[in-house]
Design an enzyme around this catalytic site. Sequence first.
Site, PDB file in Angstrom:
ATOM      1  N   HIS A   1      49.810  70.189   3.429  1.00  0.00           N
ATOM      2  CA  HIS A   1      50.756  71.158   3.977  1.00  0.00           C
ATOM      3  C   HIS A   1      50.149  72.552   3.943  1.00  0.00           C
ATOM      4  CE1 HIS A   1      54.540  73.175   4.851  1.00  0.00           C
ATOM      5  NE2 HIS A   1      54.261  74.017   3.853  1.00  0.00           N
TER       6      HIS A   1
ATOM      7  N   LEU B   1      45.080  66.736  36.159  1.00  0.00           N
ATOM      8  CA  LEU B   1      45.739  67.674  35.239  1.00  0.00           C
ATOM      9  C   LEU B   1      44.730  68.472  34.422  1.00  0.00           C
ATOM     10  CD1 LEU B   1      48.837  65.558  34.229  1.00  0.00           C
ATOM     11  CD2 LEU B   1      48.678  67.436  35.857  1.00  0.00           C
TER      12      LEU B   1
ATOM     13  N   MET C   1      39.449  53.168  31.625  1.00  0.00           N
ATOM     14  CA  MET C   1      38.126  53.712  31.978  1.00  0.00           C
ATOM     15  C   MET C   1      37.861  54.931  31.106  1.00  0.00           C
ATOM     16  SD  MET C   1      38.289  53.159  36.036  1.00  0.00           S
ATOM     17  CE  MET C   1      36.847  52.423  36.730  1.00  0.00           C
TER      18      MET C   1
END
Length: 467
Positions: free
Chosen positions: A446, A187, A320
């Site tokens: 925030h 991916l 791993m």
Amino acid sequence: MATNTETAFDVVVVGGGPGGYVCAIRAAQLGMKVACVEKRGALGGTCLNVGCIPSKVLLQSSHHYHAAKEEFAAHGVKVSGVELDLAAMMGRKDKVVAEFTKGIEFLFKKNKVTYVKGAAVLTGPNALKVGDVEYTAKHIVVATGSVSAPLPGVEVDEKTVVSSTGALALDKVPGEMVVIGAGVIGLELGSVWARLGAKVTVVEFLDKVLPPFDDEVSKTAQRIFEKQGIAFKLAHKVTGVKPGKSGATVSVEPVKGGDAVEIKADVVLVAIGRRPYTEGLGLEAAGVVVDPKGFVPVDAHNRTNVPSVYAIGDVVGGLMLAHKAEEEGVAVAETLAGQAGHVNHAVIPSVVYTNPEIASVGKTEQQLKAEGVAYNAGKFPFLANSRAKASGETLGFVKILADKRTDKVLGAHLVGPGAGELVAEVALAMEFGASAEDIARTCHAHPALAEAVKEAAMDVSKRAIHI
Ligand code: FAD
Ligand code: NAI
């Protein structure tokens, strides 16, 4: 760095990857006389040379390219004539790697670790050879890592059929790329080449992407990758890869039976996992056993069956990951110094550096169900987080799992902007044995992505404010 003329050490570490070099430095800090043997000609192991770092460099660079082409306009930034200079991108990657490699050599010098260049062969429980030179050590630490697992019948030439190493060094963007394995490498590197223009198809044996991750995370991630143009053939197996004059033909068939299909590809990436690397190491001469898969079995203190030999990192199995190897390196050094070296393997975060990032720590919902643990889940979408909205990165969520009875945090699973950084907060909370309420009552700045973690923790007891 001490000179190479000394041959008797307290500790000789074999392998200069994140497990080995960190172990060597920590042991030296603790007053031991230490050597580290590395055969690739550069320190940093798989991670620095052909793993974590070059892949993250390419992920960042390809993200900039893709964002300039596809995302800037939405922010009112008009760019035209965006061009890819792949050679420059690769050059920058190589420069970052080289700088870090030199950085570790500097750290060795600073900490007086002797760097021995060459391949170590163990000759006994306290002895090894590098070339013709014999070394003795009160303790040997095996940190020889792992290599890509081969797919039987498929030959990797690192040009048309590549492992991750070849996929980090292609000299042109493939038109079509087939990736075998929807794991972390598939991916991440699939994303790099898809962003740079390749049509990527990922073939995965199992019926989900990122199989060890929480099901909800895998499903969400798959949907997002599909929107990014990556195609998936889940529950399919590759039955052959036939190289042609240019490119290769990949034969793929459904695991549960059905019609086989052939996919043409300019480049095929084989990313089906990694296996431990101990070839030529001479473990037998030292009396160290390996398991049927080649991993070196160790106890909770990373001791092998031979009292003077320890093993750490990928070569012992488990997750791993570079940071797991580093933690084990530190723990072994501290154990050898008579301290209480320890790694909490239950709290090791995993991060996939795609866009958005994917991160996980602790148990998944599926694991908790299988173990019969009653839990509450709290979830918060980045769509409702003001910082994510301001940045235009609203895909994904934070999910926190807490024990139903005690509220102790048992796991966190994130897809979204900055997930790889945000997971550290939950890992810290878990190390401290915190409850979801502890996170919920901690004041978060925030607007910040971290507020999504706070709100997910609040949602564990169904009192999130912004959903
Ligand atoms: P290694 O890093 O493999 O190092 C072992 C070293 O030992 C090697 O340099 C080898 O040359 C040397 N060696 C072996 N035998 C001998 C011998 N006989 N004598 C002398 N030297 C020897 N993990 C993450 O946590 N985050 C990531 O983002 C990430 N990205 C990755 C991306 C890719 C493409 C790959 C392939 C892996 C990635 N990993 C990542 C995994 C990470 O690289 C490994 O978990 C980590 O490198 C393991 O460290 P190690 O020290 O156990 O072994
Ligand atoms: P992986 O174990 O993450 O994924 C391999 C995938 O291939 C699995 O989904 C598996 O089901 C599938 N597979 C196995 N055999 C197959 C076959 N014959 N046909 C189709 N699919 C098959 O291994 P990957 O991606 O090769 O990565 C190796 C290691 O490197 C991982 O353990 C990972 O932890 C580490 N790594 C970590 C990164 C990170 O932390 N960001 C980045 C890259 C690698």
